[in-house]
Write a protein that holds these residues in place. Structure first.
Motif, PDB file in Angstrom:
ATOM      1  N   SER A 135      71.283  18.411  49.767  1.00  0.00           N
ATOM      2  CA  SER A 135      71.529  19.147  48.520  1.00  0.00           C
ATOM      3  C   SER A 135      72.800  18.702  47.805  1.00  0.00           C
ATOM      4  O   SER A 135      73.687  19.515  47.516  1.00  0.00           O
ATOM      5  CB  SER A 135      71.591  20.653  48.805  1.00  0.00           C
ATOM      6  OG  SER A 135      70.409  21.104  49.411  1.00  0.00           O
ATOM      7  N   PRO A 136      72.949  17.437  47.486  1.00  0.00           N
ATOM      8  CA  PRO A 136      74.176  16.979  46.808  1.00  0.00           C
ATOM      9  C   PRO A 136      74.239  17.488  45.376  1.00  0.00           C
ATOM     10  O   PRO A 136      73.225  17.547  44.677  1.00  0.00           O
ATOM     11  CB  PRO A 136      74.054  15.455  46.859  1.00  0.00           C
ATOM     12  CG  PRO A 136      72.573  15.213  46.870  1.00  0.00           C
ATOM     13  CD  PRO A 136      71.975  16.340  47.654  1.00  0.00           C
ATOM     14  N   SER A 137      75.434  17.857  44.945  1.00  0.00           N
ATOM     15  CA  SER A 137      75.615  18.334  43.572  1.00  0.00           C
ATOM     16  C   SER A 137      76.909  17.846  42.936  1.00  0.00           C
ATOM     17  O   SER A 137      77.144  18.104  41.762  1.00  0.00           O
ATOM     18  CB  SER A 137      75.600  19.865  43.536  1.00  0.00           C
ATOM     19  OG  SER A 137      76.636  20.392  44.365  1.00  0.00           O
ATOM     20  N   MET A 138      77.768  17.162  43.711  1.00  0.00           N
ATOM     21  CA  MET A 138      79.059  16.685  43.202  1.00  0.00           C
ATOM     22  C   MET A 138      79.294  15.257  43.674  1.00  0.00           C
ATOM     23  O   MET A 138      78.925  14.900  44.796  1.00  0.00           O
ATOM     24  CB  MET A 138      80.199  17.595  43.698  1.00  0.00           C
ATOM     25  CG  MET A 138      80.118  19.023  43.222  1.00  0.00           C
ATOM     26  SD  MET A 138      81.316  20.093  44.050  1.00  0.00           S
ATOM     27  CE  MET A 138      80.574  20.253  45.676  1.00  0.00           C
ATOM     28  N   LYS A 156      89.345   2.689  47.549  1.00  0.00           N
ATOM     29  CA  LYS A 156      88.242   2.028  48.249  1.00  0.00           C
ATOM     30  C   LYS A 156      87.044   2.010  47.314  1.00  0.00           C
ATOM     31  O   LYS A 156      86.310   2.989  47.204  1.00  0.00           O
ATOM     32  CB  LYS A 156      87.913   2.763  49.543  1.00  0.00           C
ATOM     33  CG  LYS A 156      89.098   2.899  50.480  1.00  0.00           C
ATOM     34  CD  LYS A 156      88.745   3.766  51.679  1.00  0.00           C
ATOM     35  CE  LYS A 156      89.938   3.963  52.577  1.00  0.00           C
ATOM     36  NZ  LYS A 156      89.625   4.854  53.722  1.00  0.00           N
ATOM     37  N   SER A 157      86.853   0.910  46.628  1.00  0.00           N
ATOM     38  CA  SER A 157      85.903   0.867  45.515  1.00  0.00           C
ATOM     39  C   SER A 157      84.463   1.106  45.937  1.00  0.00           C
ATOM     40  O   SER A 157      83.639   1.492  45.114  1.00  0.00           O
ATOM     41  CB  SER A 157      86.008  -0.483  44.794  1.00  0.00           C
ATOM     42  OG  SER A 157      85.728  -1.547  45.699  1.00  0.00           O
ATOM     43  N   GLN A 158      84.123   0.886  47.199  1.00  0.00           N
ATOM     44  CA  GLN A 158      82.755   1.084  47.657  1.00  0.00           C
ATOM     45  C   GLN A 158      82.562   2.436  48.338  1.00  0.00           C
ATOM     46  O   GLN A 158      81.477   2.698  48.874  1.00  0.00           O
ATOM     47  CB  GLN A 158      82.365  -0.035  48.625  1.00  0.00           C
ATOM     48  CG  GLN A 158      82.361  -1.410  47.999  1.00  0.00           C
ATOM     49  CD  GLN A 158      81.389  -1.518  46.840  1.00  0.00           C
ATOM     50  OE1 GLN A 158      80.255  -1.053  46.918  1.00  0.00           O
ATOM     51  NE2 GLN A 158      81.827  -2.130  45.746  1.00  0.00           N
ATOM     52  N   SER A 159      83.567   3.291  48.314  1.00  0.00           N
ATOM     53  CA  SER A 159      83.486   4.595  48.976  1.00  0.00           C
ATOM     54  C   SER A 159      83.173   5.671  47.944  1.00  0.00           C
ATOM     55  O   SER A 159      83.819   5.759  46.897  1.00  0.00           O
ATOM     56  CB  SER A 159      84.793   4.921  49.694  1.00  0.00           C
ATOM     57  OG  SER A 159      84.689   6.159  50.375  1.00  0.00           O
ATOM     58  N   LEU A 160      82.177   6.495  48.242  1.00  0.00           N
ATOM     59  CA  LEU A 160      81.709   7.521  47.320  1.00  0.00           C
ATOM     60  C   LEU A 160      81.814   8.888  47.989  1.00  0.00           C
ATOM     61  O   LEU A 160      81.347   9.075  49.118  1.00  0.00           O
ATOM     62  CB  LEU A 160      80.257   7.243  46.919  1.00  0.00           C
ATOM     63  CG  LEU A 160      79.574   8.238  45.984  1.00  0.00           C
ATOM     64  CD1 LEU A 160      80.251   8.233  44.613  1.00  0.00           C
ATOM     65  CD2 LEU A 160      78.092   7.902  45.845  1.00  0.00           C
ATOM     66  N   LEU A 161      82.439   9.832  47.292  1.00  0.00           N
ATOM     67  CA  LEU A 161      82.492  11.218  47.760  1.00  0.00           C
ATOM     68  C   LEU A 161      81.235  11.940  47.278  1.00  0.00           C
ATOM     69  O   LEU A 161      80.936  11.940  46.090  1.00  0.00           O
ATOM     70  CB  LEU A 161      83.740  11.916  47.228  1.00  0.00           C
ATOM     71  CG  LEU A 161      83.797  13.442  47.402  1.00  0.00           C
ATOM     72  CD1 LEU A 161      83.906  13.816  48.868  1.00  0.00           C
ATOM     73  CD2 LEU A 161      84.954  14.038  46.610  1.00  0.00           C
ATOM     74  N   VAL A 162      80.534  12.564  48.218  1.00  0.00           N
ATOM     75  CA  VAL A 162      79.334  13.337  47.910  1.00  0.00           C
ATOM     76  C   VAL A 162      79.537  14.739  48.460  1.00  0.00           C
ATOM     77  O   VAL A 162      79.831  14.903  49.643  1.00  0.00           O
ATOM     78  CB  VAL A 162      78.075  12.702  48.521  1.00  0.00           C
ATOM     79  CG1 VAL A 162      76.843  13.520  48.159  1.00  0.00           C
ATOM     80  CG2 VAL A 162      77.922  11.259  48.071  1.00  0.00           C
ATOM     81  N   GLY A 163      79.403  15.751  47.603  1.00  0.00           N
ATOM     82  CA  GLY A 163      79.604  17.134  48.035  1.00  0.00           C
ATOM     83  C   GLY A 163      78.436  18.018  47.652  1.00  0.00           C
ATOM     84  O   GLY A 163      77.674  17.715  46.733  1.00  0.00           O
ATOM     85  N   SER A 164      78.313  19.139  48.377  1.00  0.00           N
ATOM     86  CA  SER A 164      77.253  20.106  48.102  1.00  0.00           C
ATOM     87  C   SER A 164      77.863  21.471  47.853  1.00  0.00           C
ATOM     88  O   SER A 164      79.016  21.744  48.218  1.00  0.00           O
ATOM     89  CB  SER A 164      76.276  20.184  49.276  1.00  0.00           C
ATOM     90  OG  SER A 164      76.888  20.802  50.396  1.00  0.00           O
ATOM     91  N   ALA A 165      77.081  22.363  47.256  1.00  0.00           N
ATOM     92  CA  ALA A 165      77.560  23.704  46.955  1.00  0.00           C
ATOM     93  C   ALA A 165      77.879  24.487  48.222  1.00  0.00           C
ATOM     94  O   ALA A 165      78.715  25.393  48.208  1.00  0.00           O
ATOM     95  CB  ALA A 165      76.520  24.453  46.120  1.00  0.00           C
ATOM     96  N   ALA A 166      77.231  24.145  49.339  1.00  0.00           N
ATOM     97  CA  ALA A 166      77.449  24.861  50.595  1.00  0.00           C
ATOM     98  C   ALA A 166      78.735  24.453  51.297  1.00  0.00           C
ATOM     99  O   ALA A 166      79.089  25.047  52.331  1.00  0.00           O
ATOM    100  CB  ALA A 166      76.264  24.636  51.523  1.00  0.00           C
TER     101      ALA A 166
END
Length: 364
Positions: free
Chosen positions: A249-252, A259-269
């Motif tokens: 359930s990603p939303s953010m 780190k150009s290849q690093s992605l932060l993925v967050g969810s509402a939970a």
């Protein structure tokens, strides 16, 4: 409500929650957008009532707060010393102390502004604003005039604008129908590439160089549900899909600035992770103690040392790799916001004679 900071092991050392605190201790309202300052050890936050806050980091002590918009702050982009904020009927350029340098209001009926960015190649003198009708508005910060593109960009409405994409000044746009568009200034901001990213709509869109990452909604049994994937597209190949990463359930989203290849993925939970889309098996996963509140927004500091989340309960959650993280990347010295020194009037009484002017007295 009190939170106990949670500590985890990060690949380069300790990584955990430094502090959780309400953005306003007297009035808890949902935090709709957060951004770290580009010049100072500070944080910006916008709320559902249209308030803007600037806070010191890492203490999250309030520096200034003011009513900037008549409705919820929907988007925010930072320049070197000020912020562009957007609500459904107003866009404003303000400093961290609350001074408004430029502002414009929407006059067209039946439309709403949802997102804004600086137009690439204009030296921060023009803004591009996304309208829910699918039109793009241009706001000239020098002449303070707002113009609307004659041709609509998306029939299903524009939701998000991010850019620049690559070195050609293009802009990525997300639509209400879940389409991802690549808008080219040489074509009058009309789409030069289009792809369907999420069939139920788009919830997050972030750009890093030629890479465009998205999260959105899907459909199940006729109902809108979170699309449990993060998709990354290559703008060099007309938005060719590069990676599809399964997530809960990603939303953010937020690209790591160092780190150009690093992605932060967050969810509402409260579940979030740092991952390399090309090797998702190496993702580092963490959990924010939200105390039942849904997380609504996130931001990664320019130094890459800190992450902040804003929740529906009015709380900010600051995570970092140390208890005293460095927010800005421009200098190793801490550049904190300082309140201006108040002028202290003289307490000595002044006397005037019958022949003396009243201008001898200092006014308020």
């Amino acid at each position: 409500m009190m939170y106990e900071p949670a500590a985890y092991q990060y690949s380069e050392g300790w990584f955990g929650e430094v502090l959780a605190a309400p953005v306003d201790r007297h009035y808890h309202e949902p935090v709709t957008v957060v951004r770290f300052d580009q010049e100072h050890e500070a944080l910006w936050a916008g709320t559902e009532s249209g308030m803007l806050y600037t806070l010191q980091c890492p203490s999250l002590a309030r520096y200034a707060s003011w009513q900037c918009h008549p409705s919820a702050v929907l988007d925010m982009q930072l320049l070197s010393d000020c912020a562009i904020t957007v609500s459904s009927t107003r866009v404003a350029l303000t400093t961290n102390g609350g001074y408004t340098r430029a502002a414009a209001s929407l006059t067209e009926d039946g439309d709403a502004w949802l997102s804004a960015i600086v137009e690439p190649g204009t030296g921060s003198s023009r803004l591009l604003i996304a309208g829910s009708s699918g039109a793009i508005y241009a706001h000239d910060l020098i002449s303070k005039k707002v113009s609307c593109q004659a041709a609509s960009v998306a029939a299903d409405g524009l939701m998000l604008l991010r850019g620049p994409v690559g070195h050609k000044g293009a802009v990525a746009a997300g639509t209400g129908g879940g389409k991802l568009l690549l808008l080219d200034p040489r074509a009058g901001w009309q789409p030069t590439a289009t792809t369907l990213a999420h069939i139920g709509g788009m919830t997050a869109l972030e750009v890093q160089g030629e890479l465009v990452a998205t999260t959105g909604l899907g459909r199940r049994m006729g109902q809108l549900v979170p699309d449990n994937t993060v998709k990354v597209f290559d703008a060099r190949s007309l938005l060719r899909p590069l990676f599809t990463v399964p997530c809960g359930s990603p939303s953010m989203l937020g690209w790591h600035p160092v780190k150009s290849q690093s992605l932060l993925v967050g969810s509402a939970a409260g579940l979030f992770m740092f991952l390399d889309p090309s090797t998702p098996a190496t993702a580092e996963t963490y959990q924010v103690d939200t105390a039942g509140d849904a997380l609504r927004c996130t931001s990664v500091s320019p130094s890459g040392d800190a992450v902040v989340f804003g929740g529906a309960g009015g709380y900010l959650h600051l995570w970092a790799a140390s208890s005293t993280p460095r927010i800005t990347a421009r200098s190793r010295t801490l550049s904190r916001l300082n309140h201006p020194v108040k002028q202290v009037l003289s307490a000595r009484p002044r006397t005037i004679t019958d022949s003396g002017p009243f201008s001898a007295l200092r006014g308020p």
